[in-house]
Write a protein that holds these residues in place. Structure first.
Motif, short mmCIF file in Angstrom:
data_model
loop_
_atom_site.label_atom_id
_atom_site.label_comp_id
_atom_site.label_asym_id
_atom_site.label_seq_id
_atom_site.Cartn_x
_atom_site.Cartn_y
_atom_site.Cartn_z
N UNK A 33 0.83 -1.20 0.00
CA UNK A 33 0.00 0.00 0.00
C UNK A 33 0.87 1.26 0.00
N UNK A 35 0.35 5.39 1.04
CA UNK A 35 -0.51 6.38 1.65
C UNK A 35 0.18 7.74 1.61
N UNK A 42 -4.94 13.13 8.60
CA UNK A 42 -5.03 11.68 8.54
C UNK A 42 -4.28 11.14 7.32
N UNK A 48 -3.18 0.50 -3.90
CA UNK A 48 -3.06 -0.85 -3.35
C UNK A 48 -2.55 -1.73 -4.48
N UNK B 31 -13.90 -5.08 9.87
CA UNK B 31 -12.58 -4.94 10.48
C UNK B 31 -12.34 -3.51 10.97
N UNK B 94 -11.48 -1.40 7.41
CA UNK B 94 -11.19 -1.93 6.07
C UNK B 94 -12.35 -2.77 5.57
N UNK B 95 -12.43 -2.82 4.25
CA UNK B 95 -13.42 -3.64 3.58
C UNK B 95 -13.05 -5.10 3.76
N UNK B 96 -14.01 -5.96 3.54
CA UNK B 96 -13.76 -7.39 3.69
C UNK B 96 -13.11 -7.98 2.45
N UNK B 97 -13.35 -7.40 1.29
CA UNK B 97 -12.76 -7.94 0.08
C UNK B 97 -11.74 -7.01 -0.52
N UNK B 99 -10.02 -4.18 -2.72
CA UNK B 99 -8.58 -4.13 -2.56
C UNK B 99 -8.10 -4.00 -1.12
N UNK B 100 -8.96 -4.13 -0.15
CA UNK B 100 -8.59 -4.15 1.26
C UNK B 100 -7.87 -2.90 1.72
N UNK B 101 -8.20 -1.78 1.17
CA UNK B 101 -7.54 -0.54 1.59
C UNK B 101 -8.03 -0.14 2.97
N UNK B 102 -7.11 0.35 3.79
CA UNK B 102 -7.48 0.90 5.08
C UNK B 102 -7.94 2.33 4.92
N UNK B 104 -8.59 5.67 7.27
CA UNK B 104 -8.22 6.14 8.59
C UNK B 104 -9.11 7.26 9.08
#
Lengths: 112, 113
Positions: A33, A35, A42, A48, B31, B94-97, B99-102, B104
């Motif tokens: 990733x 950021x 933030x 990704x 999550x 985060x999403x469950x599938x 691209x799983x990006x966090x 914040x």
């Protein structure tokens, strides 16, 4: 244990120039990733990367992933002042998608 | 910021006192995570949750506990704050599938004197 190293940690650029930030990681990671963080703010997700050879571009930023070399790069093309920020790369580990190991960040300053 | 609210935004507390930070999401993501950010260290994972009442430790969990009684709320507690816990704390979801990006939250700046 996954370790993530970024370099350089500080980068001063002139507007209009190109440069690359490097992100090396120590063991297999199935996702990488990038950021961006502005001072006091933030973190904003940029890219990704999920597979070897993945390349993604957004405006003047392009990220790539080489899983064999355990290397990701963030290339900046024709930098502008608005790109000044701290950029973090992070590698994923473990069963939860959000378990990330972050690099220490690259503080980018773009000067006129 | 992807429907994430952290409270308080700033807090100053004394060594030895308990402190609870709250993260509230409106995205119904499974999550949730707590990270801390310190100069020279990037971000480090403290604890995470993969569902109501389901939590696990991250890389810097000592001195911290968490709870998640509802999908939307994830609490971080410092049972007895120490000066080494002075930091900026970020909650993420985060999403469950893919691209799983966090995503914040805006962070909580905690100072322990």
């Amino acid at each position: 244990e996954l370790k993530v190293e970024q370099n350089p940690l500080f980068l001063s650029m002139q507007e209009g120039k190109n440069y690359t930030i490097y992100c090396n990681y120590s063991t297999t990671s199935d996702r990488l990733y990038w950021y961006r963080q502005d001072p006091g703010k933030s973190l904003e997700s940029l890219f990704v990367l999920l597979s070897n050879g993945a390349v993604k571009q957004e405006g003047r930023l392009m990220a790539s992933l080489d899983t064999k070399a355990r290397l990701s790069t963030l290339h900046i093309t024709a930098a502008v002042h608005d790109l000044s920020a701290t950029y973090f790369c992070a590698g994923g580990y473990g069963g939860s998608q959000g378990n990330l190991i972050f690099g220490k960040g690259t503080k980018l300053s773009v000067k006129p | 910021d992807a429907g994430i609210t952290q409270s308080p935004r700033h807090k100053v507390t004394e060594t030895g006192t308990p402190v609870t930070l709250r993260c509230h999401q409106t995205e119904n993501h499974r999550y949730m995570y707590w990270y801390r950010q310190d100069p020279g260290h990037g971000l480090r994972l403290i604890h995470y949750s993969y569902g109501v009442k389901d939590t696990d430790k991250g890389e810097v969990s000592d001195g911290y506990s968490v709870s998640r009684s509802k999908t939307e709320d994830f609490l971080l507690t410092l049972e007895s704050a120490t000066s080494s816990q002075t930091s900026v704390y970020f909650c993420a979801i985060s999403e469950t599938g893919a691209p799983w990006a966090l995503h914040f939250g805006n962070g909580t700046r905690l100072t322990v004197t």
